[in-house]
Design a protein around this motif. Structure first.
Motif, PDB file in Angstrom:
ATOM      1  N   LEU A  18     -43.677  31.782  60.459  1.00  0.00           N
ATOM      2  CA  LEU A  18     -43.763  30.963  61.816  1.00  0.00           C
ATOM      3  C   LEU A  18     -44.136  32.054  62.850  1.00  0.00           C
ATOM      4  CD1 LEU A  18     -43.517  28.196  63.138  1.00  0.00           C
ATOM      5  CD2 LEU A  18     -41.097  29.173  63.596  1.00  0.00           C
ATOM      6  N   ASN A  78     -39.287  21.001  57.065  1.00  0.00           N
ATOM      7  CA  ASN A  78     -40.524  21.479  57.739  1.00  0.00           C
ATOM      8  C   ASN A  78     -40.518  23.133  57.945  1.00  0.00           C
ATOM      9  OD1 ASN A  78     -38.791  21.900  60.058  1.00  0.00           O
ATOM     10  ND2 ASN A  78     -40.364  20.762  61.191  1.00  0.00           N
ATOM     11  N   ARG A 124     -45.498  21.837  59.406  1.00  0.00           N
ATOM     12  CA  ARG A 124     -44.636  21.724  60.638  1.00  0.00           C
ATOM     13  C   ARG A 124     -44.132  20.115  60.882  1.00  0.00           C
ATOM     14  NH1 ARG A 124     -44.891  24.501  65.047  1.00  0.00           N
ATOM     15  NH2 ARG A 124     -44.830  26.251  63.360  1.00  0.00           N
ATOM     16  N   HIS A 182     -51.365  21.484  60.579  1.00  0.00           N
ATOM     17  CA  HIS A 182     -50.849  20.459  61.457  1.00  0.00           C
ATOM     18  C   HIS A 182     -51.833  19.516  62.048  1.00  0.00           C
ATOM     19  CE1 HIS A 182     -47.619  18.675  63.428  1.00  0.00           C
ATOM     20  NE2 HIS A 182     -47.753  19.100  64.833  1.00  0.00           N
TER      21      HIS A 182
END
Length: 667
Positions: free
Chosen positions: A207, A554, A604, A634
């Motif tokens: 991330l 997620n 996500r 996403h």
């Protein structure tokens, strides 16, 4: 037109029915249509040269034939406005940065992967600097250009049995098929010889990736280290300082986690960094300052009470800050503790800002009637000068007027939002109301040209983009009000805004549609169940409809953030609360015909939510259609599939405003 009509023999009533759609089509030819995005040029990676004479940036154009993007590296003369394309044949260019007046450092592919290269602007020649076996993720030269710091993945271990591919699951999304590899920080003084800096942990997760900041004297490098490479561990982050000369490595503060974005201030005695206010993840991430001698930490933006995206120091010790503010992007000059708004002229949404130490700056962004372009501000007080015309055709179209709208919700909060009117708006007529709800939720809808709202307004609909609690344009109290209140509070903000607009004579109260992607999909799916009588139709994109899915499946995983501040599994009451505060709780009440769209491997917002919503609507006899786009991301990243999303989005709304559409855009 008159000649055409006199050639046919039809009853007067039929003539009117034929004429209205023809007139409607002609009226919309000069409006912004969603397919116009295929003509648009995007601008990114804007950076002014050290002497302030030129700007470097990337352009990107949609290539529908190859279903990808044509990208170029461009140098712009700020005086003559002359553009020079300096790189199109470099494969997958990224992170271009000035070294001096003639050289630009960047990441581009070689035979051995993505490596740092130096491009000479005069000769066009490139020199490969790094030899990382796994490629380079990010880099930064020291100011004296003696040291190069870069981030690279660790090499995969040798596999002894190719059939045994088991791995241990950590705090990551459900689509992982192998354990994530950590990355490390390397510093090199000579080409091809690099020393690893961090002995443990990782410099990136699935991330987050550490930023790199050198001190002005090139003696200290600041970076962020994470405990594991799993994306859900991204909040276990600490900033470190490294001296390449002495090889000393030490933490920048005594904080345990949630540190990021370290910046070494001029004078080399302070490090600024972002950290959530009072250590609470749902709060604004303020910029803090730590004194390297003594370790005293001070919150530098708490009284300013805005989400600051970036900071830049000027030669007199003052600073520039950027971030969202009420209805638009803001730029502030900070001197001796005083925050002064900088004149950015007609710019309403700013994408990039790059400034020299003297305050000479370039900006990219949107105005009310212009898509993204580059502007020049020679001084802090001068007006921005438009330098480019990549998207001039948008300026020549008939666009919908925008206004900012505020209303009163519960708890004394006053949300705001953007209204975009149809290009030919007449207040004495009635129009459908279409909601376009932003994701995040820590984002915001601001004034300024935006593709989808203008395309929706061009259909003859009033578009409403509400900034519900959790949005980041109205200060910490408003943003943090979403903590432990993911649906009811934000939903109340939105529905009270809708009710306020419905009291206006030009809104058709029977033609109200809700739509959104990501958290905008969460809020849309909540609203159609919580307030089922309001909506004519809905478009729900990448909807996270189940709190437990968002916590467990997620890439954010167990991270504390905005509305998620506790584990739903810590107690029975927590789990009950999680379900009652998820859109899934109200699925049985939904009546609105709903289009669902999702990527099949979205890390996500996992596709599980879309399947749950689709199953509920199907089982309860509600009209629905579920469109899946193969692969990760996403939102579809390629031009063909992204255009398909927008066409279906607009088409679904149009087909369910049948009663209104039969009469036409001039009802």
């Amino acid at each position: 037109m008159n000649i055409y009509l006199t050639r046919i023999s039809l009853p007067t009533s039929m003539l009117i029915l034929w004429l209205i759609p023809i007139l409607g089509a002609i009226a919309q030819q000069d409006r912004f249509r969603m397919e116009d995005i295929n003509r648009m040029v995007n601008i990114s990676n804007l950076e002014i040269s050290p002497d302030g004479s030129r700007a470097l940036f990337m352009t990107s154009r949609r290539n529908l034939e190859n279903n990808n993007y044509d990208r170029a590296l461009v140098v712009l003369n700020l005086t003559t406005k002359e553009q020079q394309v300096v790189g199109t044949d470099l494969s997958d260019i990224s992170s271009p940065a000035w070294l001096n007046k003639d050289d630009v450092a960047l990441i581009a592919y070689t035979i051995t992967g993505r490596q740092v290269q130096v491009l000479n602007l005069k000769t066009g020649e490139t020199k490969v600097i790094t030899k990382s076996a796994t490629g380079v993720m990010r880099f930064a030269y020291s100011p004296d250009e003696k040291w190069l710091a870069y981030l690279a993945k660790e090499e995969k271990p040798t596999v002894t049995n190719s059939y045994n591919d088991v791995f241990e699951v950590g705090d990551n999304d459900m689509f992982f098929t192998r354990a994530p590899m950590p990355s490390h920080l390397y510093v090199t003084e000579e080409v091809g010889t690099a020393q690893r800096v961090n002995k443990e942990g990782t410099t990136s997760t699935g991330l987050s990736t550490s930023s790199l900041s050198w001190s002005g004297d090139s003696k200290i490098l600041a970076f962020t280290q994470y405990t594991t490479p799993h994306s859900g561990s991204s909040d276990f982050s600490k900033n470190f300082l490294y001296s390449p000369a002495t090889k000393e490595l030490k933490p920048a503060t005594g904080n345990k986690d949630n540190e990021s974005t370290p910046r070494i201030a001029p004078g080399n005695q302070q490090v600024w960094f972002t950290y959530p206010r009072n250590g609470v993840a749902a709060n604004i991430s303020d910029w803090h300052r730590v004194e390297l001698k003594g370790g005293v930490i001070t919150n530098m933006t708490e009284t300013f009470d805005r989400q600051v995206y970036d900071i830049t120091w000027l030669e007199d010790g003052s600073m520039l800050l950027s971030g969202p503010d009420q209805s638009s992007s803001g730029l502030w000059h900070v001197k001796q503790g005083k925050f002064t708004k900088v004149n950015v002229g007609p710019l309403l949404r700013i994408s990039d800002v790059s400034v020299t130490k003297k305050g000479n700056m370039v900006l990219s962004g949107m105005t009310a009637d212009r898509a993204i372009e580059i502007y020049h501000k020679p001084t802090l007080v001068s007006d921005p000068i438009l330098l480019t015309g990549f998207n001039n055709f948008v300026h020549e179209l008939k666009l919908g007027r925008q206004e900012m709208f505020s209303w009163t919700s519960k708890d004394g909060l006053e949300p705001n939002g953007v209204i975009t009117f149809p290009p030919d708006f007449f207040p004495e007529k009635k129009y459908p109301l279409v909601l376009y709800i932003h994701g995040g939720p820590t984002a915001s809808s601001l004034l300024g040209f935006s593709n989808l709202p203008q395309a929706l307004a061009a259909k003859g609909w009033i578009v409403f983009e509400p900034n519900y609690r959790g949005s980041n344009n109205l200060g910490n109290a408003f943003q943090s009000a979403i903590a432990k209140d993911p649906s009811e509070g934000p939903g109340h903000d939105v529905i009270t805004g809708v009710n306020a607009l419905k009291s206006r004579a030009y809104v058709d109260n029977n033609q109200v549609v809700v739509s959104g992607w990501s958290y905008g999909g969460w809020m849309s799916s909540w609203l159609i169940g919580r307030y089922p009588e309001v909506w004519k139709a809905a478009v729900v994109g990448a909807a996270p409809v189940d709190f437990t899915d968002m916590y467990s499946l997620n890439d954010l995983n167990r991270m504390r953030r905005h509305a998620i501040v506790e584990s739903p599994y810590a107690s029975e009451s927590n789990l009950e609360w999680a379900y009652k505060n998820s859109p899934i709780w109200h699925f049985s009440k939904i009546k609105a015909p709903t289009l669902i769209m999702s990527k099949t491997a979205d890390s996500r917002v996992t596709v599980t939510g879309s399947y749950k919503l689709f199953g509920a609507l199907r089982d309860n006899g509600v009209e629905t259609k579920f469109i899946a786009y193969p692969g990760p991301d996403h939102f579809p990243a390629d031009p063909v599939r992204s255009m398909d999303v927008y066409e279906r989005w607009i088409g679904w709304i149009e087909s369910h405003l049948n009663e209104w559409n039969k009469i036409g855009i001039d009802k």
